[in-house]
Scaffold this motif. Structure first.
Motif, mmCIF file in Angstrom:
data_model
loop_
_atom_site.group_PDB
_atom_site.id
_atom_site.type_symbol
_atom_site.label_atom_id
_atom_site.label_comp_id
_atom_site.label_asym_id
_atom_site.label_seq_id
_atom_site.Cartn_x
_atom_site.Cartn_y
_atom_site.Cartn_z
ATOM 1 N N ALA A 120 0.802 -1.297 0.053
ATOM 2 C CA ALA A 120 -0.162 -0.033 -0.126
ATOM 3 C C ALA A 120 0.911 1.435 0.023
ATOM 4 C CB ALA A 120 -1.072 -0.080 1.417
ATOM 5 N N THR A 121 1.897 1.375 0.876
ATOM 6 C CA THR A 121 2.646 2.593 1.198
ATOM 7 C C THR A 121 3.600 2.826 -0.205
ATOM 8 O OG1 THR A 121 4.291 1.274 2.303
ATOM 9 C CG2 THR A 121 2.430 2.352 3.592
ATOM 10 N N VAL A 122 4.238 1.865 -0.531
ATOM 11 C CA VAL A 122 5.270 1.886 -1.742
ATOM 12 C C VAL A 122 4.359 2.066 -3.057
ATOM 13 C CG1 VAL A 122 6.838 0.570 -3.031
ATOM 14 C CG2 VAL A 122 7.132 0.567 -0.480
ATOM 15 N N GLY A 123 3.435 1.223 -3.149
ATOM 16 C CA GLY A 123 2.650 1.182 -4.421
ATOM 17 C C GLY A 123 2.005 2.340 -4.726
ATOM 18 N N SER A 124 1.374 3.200 -3.947
ATOM 19 C CA SER A 124 0.655 4.331 -4.087
ATOM 20 C C SER A 124 1.406 5.290 -4.920
ATOM 21 C CB SER A 124 0.185 4.848 -2.625
ATOM 22 O OG SER A 124 1.215 5.184 -1.987
ATOM 23 N N VAL A 125 2.690 5.310 -4.739
ATOM 24 C CA VAL A 125 3.400 6.264 -5.405
ATOM 25 C C VAL A 125 4.142 5.706 -6.678
ATOM 26 C CG1 VAL A 125 5.617 7.906 -5.200
ATOM 27 C CG2 VAL A 125 3.791 7.613 -3.440
ATOM 28 N N THR A 126 4.703 4.495 -6.538
ATOM 29 C CA THR A 126 5.606 4.155 -7.422
ATOM 30 C C THR A 126 4.975 3.379 -8.529
ATOM 31 O OG1 THR A 126 5.955 1.779 -6.197
ATOM 32 C CG2 THR A 126 7.771 3.723 -6.019
ATOM 33 N N ILE A 127 3.729 2.938 -8.441
ATOM 34 C CA ILE A 127 2.843 2.242 -9.284
ATOM 35 C C ILE A 127 2.585 3.084 -10.516
ATOM 36 C CG2 ILE A 127 0.672 1.068 -10.136
ATOM 37 C CD1 ILE A 127 1.071 -0.616 -7.656
ATOM 38 N N PRO A 128 1.950 4.156 -10.186
ATOM 39 C CA PRO A 128 1.810 5.286 -11.187
ATOM 40 C C PRO A 128 3.231 5.752 -12.055
ATOM 41 C CG PRO A 128 0.549 5.828 -9.443
ATOM 42 C CD PRO A 128 1.382 4.722 -8.994
ATOM 43 N N TRP A 129 4.051 5.687 -11.301
ATOM 44 C CA TRP A 129 5.317 6.142 -11.885
ATOM 45 C C TRP A 129 5.950 5.348 -12.627
ATOM 46 C CZ3 TRP A 129 10.581 6.505 -8.532
ATOM 47 C CH2 TRP A 129 11.499 7.495 -9.269
ATOM 48 N N MET A 130 5.876 4.023 -12.428
ATOM 49 C CA MET A 130 6.375 2.897 -13.302
ATOM 50 C C MET A 130 5.768 2.977 -14.679
ATOM 51 S SD MET A 130 7.473 -0.214 -10.965
ATOM 52 C CE MET A 130 6.324 -0.358 -9.710
ATOM 53 N N LYS A 131 4.252 3.194 -14.449
ATOM 54 C CA LYS A 131 3.423 2.971 -15.455
ATOM 55 C C LYS A 131 3.694 4.098 -16.631
ATOM 56 C CE LYS A 131 -0.995 1.992 -15.082
ATOM 57 N NZ LYS A 131 -2.440 2.193 -14.899
ATOM 58 N N LYS A 132 3.996 5.329 -16.039
ATOM 59 C CA LYS A 132 4.425 6.477 -16.684
ATOM 60 C C LYS A 132 5.771 6.136 -17.368
ATOM 61 C CE LYS A 132 3.660 10.975 -17.237
ATOM 62 N NZ LYS A 132 2.203 11.742 -17.659
ATOM 63 N N ALA A 133 6.582 5.605 -16.999
ATOM 64 C CA ALA A 133 7.968 5.175 -17.388
ATOM 65 C C ALA A 133 7.987 4.029 -18.443
ATOM 66 C CB ALA A 133 8.933 4.879 -16.224
ATOM 67 N N GLY A 134 7.079 3.325 -18.972
ATOM 68 C CA GLY A 134 6.686 2.408 -19.647
ATOM 69 C C GLY A 134 6.378 1.076 -19.308
ATOM 70 N N TRP A 135 6.242 0.916 -17.895
ATOM 71 C CA TRP A 135 6.104 -0.669 -17.517
ATOM 72 C C TRP A 135 4.493 -0.755 -17.625
ATOM 73 C CZ3 TRP A 135 9.753 -3.664 -15.383
ATOM 74 C CH2 TRP A 135 11.229 -3.018 -15.123
ATOM 75 N N THR A 136 4.420 -2.124 -18.142
ATOM 76 C CA THR A 136 2.644 -2.200 -18.051
ATOM 77 C C THR A 136 2.103 -2.539 -16.766
ATOM 78 O OG1 THR A 136 3.189 -4.648 -17.842
ATOM 79 C CG2 THR A 136 3.268 -3.908 -19.946
ATOM 80 N N SER A 137 0.954 -2.408 -16.586
ATOM 81 C CA SER A 137 0.091 -2.331 -15.475
ATOM 82 C C SER A 137 0.358 -3.824 -14.501
ATOM 83 C CB SER A 137 -1.263 -2.083 -15.828
ATOM 84 O OG SER A 137 -1.808 -1.022 -16.290
ATOM 85 N N GLU A 138 0.193 -4.794 -15.019
ATOM 86 C CA GLU A 138 0.654 -6.130 -14.564
ATOM 87 C C GLU A 138 1.967 -6.237 -14.076
ATOM 88 O OE1 GLU A 138 -1.229 -5.850 -17.747
ATOM 89 O OE2 GLU A 138 -3.148 -6.390 -16.671
ATOM 90 N N ARG A 139 2.904 -5.637 -14.986
ATOM 91 C CA ARG A 139 4.248 -5.727 -14.557
ATOM 92 C C ARG A 139 4.515 -5.036 -13.214
ATOM 93 N NH1 ARG A 139 7.363 -9.756 -16.163
ATOM 94 N NH2 ARG A 139 7.999 -9.145 -18.362
ATOM 95 N N ALA A 140 3.854 -3.623 -13.187
ATOM 96 C CA ALA A 140 4.137 -2.591 -12.320
ATOM 97 C C ALA A 140 3.654 -3.330 -10.932
ATOM 98 C CB ALA A 140 3.530 -1.406 -12.513
ATOM 99 N N ALA A 141 2.213 -3.861 -10.961
ATOM 100 C CA ALA A 141 1.329 -4.622 -9.945
ATOM 101 C C ALA A 141 2.375 -5.837 -9.133
ATOM 102 C CB ALA A 141 0.116 -4.961 -10.162
ATOM 103 N N THR A 142 2.816 -6.730 -10.403
ATOM 104 C CA THR A 142 3.579 -7.721 -9.824
ATOM 105 C C THR A 142 4.575 -7.304 -8.891
ATOM 106 O OG1 THR A 142 2.792 -8.844 -11.898
ATOM 107 C CG2 THR A 142 4.634 -9.818 -10.831
ATOM 108 N N LEU A 143 5.461 -6.257 -9.558
ATOM 109 C CA LEU A 143 6.524 -6.123 -8.679
ATOM 110 C C LEU A 143 6.098 -5.671 -7.034
ATOM 111 C CD1 LEU A 143 9.879 -5.613 -8.585
ATOM 112 C CD2 LEU A 143 9.347 -3.467 -9.418
#
Length: 449
Positions: A120-143
């Protein structure tokens, strides 16, 4: 019936979702009903009591709260302004967002053992950032979901102390386990960084083009207020972990029970949503049509996340009531195997139990026989505890029940079933392998005398 319940829940979910192509929430509900039927005449009461407990769970609320939070931070543009600042610092590094996400999970893991809280704490910031950087939604969430177990793989954590309290662990001290687990957890973090490096090359993630990056000064000038989102993470963490939490629990009038009642995964989405509404109020006033469109587009996510978490938590409670932990513990007691096979058996068993149960519940259920079985084949008690903790750290990454899977998927707008195989291949099985190598002595860790 507990082992049968676990097998049926996983099998029905896989068949309905993969073979029959039904939605994951629908598949989990069907699997839940099939699991409850194993209770025989107790089935209705078992289902009702477990459902009540799941409905009252903070994780069920948090799942939907994070969907709502995601809508708000996107509609207000807060996350875009924050990403612009982060990109101006780390954008020159390929996969920079994912490296920050992994190291962030490790830092949170050193403070708190909650897998759901970590994602929750890490994903709330880094998931949108990873998607913006080109990672797929599934890849970002999996990490993010895969990294959530670092709270158990790194000391200190409640699971570690539960095992240390068992008579079977009398040959190990808290200080020796702390140091040894720090070594084992460091291997787990290093492995994840290697995964990020490989995924970055495999998925063709590139460093942000210089012409697409703004200077740090420009980014700060445009979005200076966006880092306020971190207050939504920092405040709950400070109130529940560390010196301030200790002061509030002992010196102030709040008391330890009051501090424990503050839930990170409940308050993070609430505070971030409030901060986003205040920080981005001007944008909502200027274009409230955009907010309405965002809600309409993401409305189905509420049902998917809420139903999936509710069904998974209800099924986990039913399996616990049917005795899955005790039955798997008895199975382990009956085994007489060579060292290398025993390590595999204990690793797989710990992962299976940690799938429906939390890591702390897993330690309570099979900790004693697992430590006894490993020490019986010549493994140092401290190393045996490290092996068990590394395997139970897969709690949040084990499909189809792990709550961090659905929390991360909600934040990334990802399809959870698409995360199942990568989670098993890159996070569950490698943790068993890492624990096996440490148990065999082929991957050294420091065990203080």
């Amino acid at each position: 019936m507990g082992i049968a319940a676990l097998a049926i829940f996983i099998a029905v979910t896989v068949v309905f979702n993969t073979l029959l192509k039904r939605d994951i929430s629908e598949s989990l509900v069907v699997a839940l009903i099939c699991t409850a039927l194993l209770g025989g005449t107790r089935a209705p009461a078992l289902l009702w009591e477990s459902a009540k407990e799941a409905a009252q769970s903070e994780v069920t609320f948090a799942g939907m709260a994070f969907v709502f939070m995601g809508i708000i931070v996107q509609a207000t543009g807060l996350i875009d302004r924050l990403i612009e600042i982060l990109n101006s610092i780390f954008g020159r590094v390929r996969g920079g967002a994912a490296y920050v996400s992994t190291l962030g999970s490790a830092m949170i893991g050193l403070m708190a053992g909650s897998t759901a809280g970590n994602s929750a704490t890490v994903g709330s910031v880094t998931i949108p950032w990873m998607k913006k950087a080109g990672w797929t939604s599934e890849r970002a969430a999996t990490l993010v979901a895969g990294n959530s177990g670092l709270g158990v793989a790194l000391p200190p954590n409640s699971t570690m102390f539960i095992i240390l309290a068992l008579p079977a662990a009398a040959g190990a001290s808290a200080s020796s386990v702390y140091v040894a687990l720090a070594c084992g957890g460091a291997y787990a973090v290093l492995y994840r960084l290697i995964v990020v490096f490989w995924w970055t090359r495999r998925d063709g993630i590139k460093a942000t083009e210089r012409e697409e990056m703004v200077s740090f000064g420009h980014a700060i000038k445009h979005g200076w207020s966006s880092p306020s989102i971190f207050l939504g993470i920092i405040v709950p963490v400070l109130l529940t972990i560390g010196p301030l939490a200790g002061y509030l629990g002992k010196e102030a009038n709040i008391g330890e029970d009051g501090v424990k009642a503050i839930s990170i995964i409940v308050w993070v989405p609430i505070l971030i949503t409030l901060i986003a509404l205040i920080e981005g109020a001007w944008r909502i006033r200027a274009n409230n049509v955009h907010l309405a469109a965002q809600f309409k587009r993401d409305l189905p996510q509420f049902a998917t996340v809420g139903i999936s978490l509710f069904a998974a938590l209800t099924a986990a409670k039913i399996m616990e009531e049917l005795g899955v932990g005790d039955q798997l513990s008895s199975l382990l007691d009956a085994m007489s195997l060579p060292k290398w096979v025993m390590l595999i058996a204990v690793g797989i068993l710990a992962v299976l139990v940690a799938t429906p149960l939390s890591s702390t519940a897993t330690a309570a259920a099979i900790g004693a026989p697992a430590v006894a079985a490993l020490t019986a084949v010549g493994i140092d008690p401290t190393v045996a505890i490290v092996v068990i903790l590394l395997c139970t750290s897969t709690e949040g990454a084990s499909p189809p029940v792990g709550a961090p899977i659905y929390l991360s998927a909600a934040m990334a707008e990802a399809d959870p079933p698409k995360m199942f195989v990568p989670l098993i291949l890159f996070f569950v099985l490698p943790m068993i392998a890492l624990a096996w190598l440490i148990g065999m002595g082929w991957l050294p860790i420091y065990v203080p005398a």
